[in-house]
Design a protein around this motif. Structure first.
Motif, PDB file in Angstrom:
ATOM      1  N   SER A   1       0.839  -1.194   0.000  1.00 22.64           N
ATOM      2  CA  SER A   1       0.000   0.000   0.000  1.00 22.64           C
ATOM      3  C   SER A   1       0.867   1.234   0.000  1.00 22.64           C
ATOM      4  O   SER A   1       2.006   1.221   0.481  1.00 22.64           O
TER       5      SER A   1
ATOM      6  N   ASP B   1      -4.764  10.214  -0.657  1.00 23.07           N
ATOM      7  CA  ASP B   1      -4.964   9.301  -1.781  1.00 23.07           C
ATOM      8  C   ASP B   1      -4.267   7.995  -1.409  1.00 23.07           C
ATOM      9  O   ASP B   1      -3.049   7.942  -1.340  1.00 23.07           O
ATOM     10  N   GLU B   2      -5.059   6.962  -1.133  1.00 22.82           N
ATOM     11  CA  GLU B   2      -4.499   5.677  -0.708  1.00 22.82           C
ATOM     12  C   GLU B   2      -4.658   4.644  -1.814  1.00 22.82           C
ATOM     13  O   GLU B   2      -5.718   4.530  -2.428  1.00 22.82           O
ATOM     14  N   LEU B   3      -3.589   3.898  -2.038  1.00 27.98           N
ATOM     15  CA  LEU B   3      -3.564   2.871  -3.070  1.00 27.98           C
ATOM     16  C   LEU B   3      -3.181   1.542  -2.422  1.00 27.98           C
ATOM     17  O   LEU B   3      -2.248   1.498  -1.621  1.00 27.98           O
TER      18      LEU B   3
ATOM     19  N   THR C   1      -5.541  -2.932  -8.456  1.00 27.01           N
ATOM     20  CA  THR C   1      -5.411  -1.909  -7.428  1.00 27.01           C
ATOM     21  C   THR C   1      -6.761  -1.570  -6.823  1.00 27.01           C
ATOM     22  O   THR C   1      -7.800  -1.707  -7.465  1.00 27.01           O
TER      23      THR C   1
ATOM     24  N   ARG D   1      -8.412   1.817  -4.485  1.00 22.03           N
ATOM     25  CA  ARG D   1      -8.022   3.202  -4.227  1.00 22.03           C
ATOM     26  C   ARG D   1      -9.067   3.893  -3.384  1.00 22.03           C
ATOM     27  O   ARG D   1     -10.263   3.590  -3.483  1.00 22.03           O
ATOM     28  N   HIS D   2      -8.606   4.810  -2.546  1.00 20.03           N
ATOM     29  CA  HIS D   2      -9.535   5.693  -1.840  1.00 20.03           C
ATOM     30  C   HIS D   2      -8.958   7.101  -1.830  1.00 20.03           C
ATOM     31  O   HIS D   2      -7.859   7.322  -1.355  1.00 20.03           O
TER      32      HIS D   2
ATOM     33  N   ALA E   1      -9.455   1.768   0.907  1.00 19.01           N
ATOM     34  CA  ALA E   1      -8.772   1.377  -0.337  1.00 19.01           C
ATOM     35  C   ALA E   1      -8.754  -0.147  -0.461  1.00 19.01           C
ATOM     36  O   ALA E   1      -8.925  -0.689  -1.557  1.00 19.01           O
TER      37      ALA E   1
END
Ligand code: ZN
Ligand code: ZN
Length: 289
Positions: free
Chosen positions: A86, A103-105, A118, A120-121, A214
């Protein structure tokens, strides 16, 4: 997990590359949502891929950084077939500069099949912030605003108003007394203290929530197979504006439909937005120019 999703994974165990306790956040989501049991891969220094205190600049995009962590995880754990990593990015909102955006991946890679997906959030619920403090009281006020001591705070030295971790850096502050003393030392040494929020997951419960979301997005995408080739991740690619005004029928900038796409076979499909097929006249260029 759905049968379609499982077929694309060569194992139901996955390694996670983290030094900051992310397994406690991501593990339950992947376990309950996708039947994947997550374990922490030891012996990978994720700080080498960029830290939030600027001692190491992150090369490339967040996805590049997550892929680099996955590669390091596979190297450290050669028997593991599926790896998860992450990566978070924080900065000003592109449209509203005073609003910070997180922005989280979360990336999953299957080494056997080459499959990559992926989650995402992106959202404004982050405590990401920094401040230059010339006195200890300002430093304490800022820390409290950022949720300290429940959320971590770094105190750095300053060179020409810019953070200078080479001059002074304390990442281990647990309470207000320690923070006040670190700020006083930074001010005495460098003329000011640069305070910034600790974005490491284990010291930032707000960020843990965003990483959890995410991971939930990754589970949702694992359960969204392409209608043609069944590859998971059949998902929104771009929007089509033009939802008609409910008063006069003029096309507005509101979303009329989404184009969904497959990263495997390239299939695309247009889906109208669910619910009300009309836009509010307030968004209409004719009724409300
Ligand atoms: Zn109208
Ligand atoms: Zn497909």
């Amino acid at each position: 997990m759905s049968g379609a999703g499982l077929r694309w994974l060569s194992d139901d165990r996955a390694g996670l590359v983290t030094m900051h306790g992310k397994e406690a956040v991501i593990g339950p989501v992947l376990g309950e949502g996708a039947g994947i049991s997550l374990f922490r891969v030891a012996g990978v220094d994720t700080d080498a891929f960029g830290t939030f205190t600027r001692e190491v600049e992150r090369p490339g995009s967040a996805l590049d950084a997550a892929r680099a962590k996955v590669r390091a995880g596979f190297a450290a754990s050669p028997e593991t077939r599926i790896m998860v990593a992450s990566e978070g990015s924080f900065g000003p909102h592109p449209a509203i500069p005073l609003l910070p955006l997180g922005d989280e991946l979360v990336l999953l890679v299957d080494r056997e099949t080459g499959f990559e997906l992926t989650g995402r959030h992106v959202g404004p619920e982050t405590n990401f912030a920094h401040r230059l403090a010339l006195d200890v009281e300002t430093a304490l006020d800022f820390a409290r605003q950022c949720g300290f001591p429940g959320h971590g705070i770094f105190v750095l030295g300053v060179r020409g108003e810019a953070p200078a971790p080479d001059l002074f850096c304390d990442k281990t502050l647990e309470d207000e007394k320690a923070l006040a003393s670190a700020a006083a030392r930074a001010i005495a040494l460098t003329g000011a203290a640069f305070l910034e929020t600790d974005m490491r997951a284990h010291r930032n419960p707000t960020r843990q929530d965003a990483i959890r979301r995410a991971a939930q997005d990754l589970v949702r995408r694992l359960g969204s197979p392409c209608p043609d080739c069944t590859r998971p991740g059949f998902d929104r690619r771009r929007r089509i504006p033009g939802l008609p005004c409910s008063d006069c029928g003029t096309p507005t900038d509101m979303t009329r439909a989404w184009i969904l796409g497959c990263e495997g076979c390239g299939l695309e499909d247009t889906r109208p937005v669910p619910g009300e097929p009309w836009a509010d006249p307030g968004a209409c260029p004719s009724c409300n120019p």
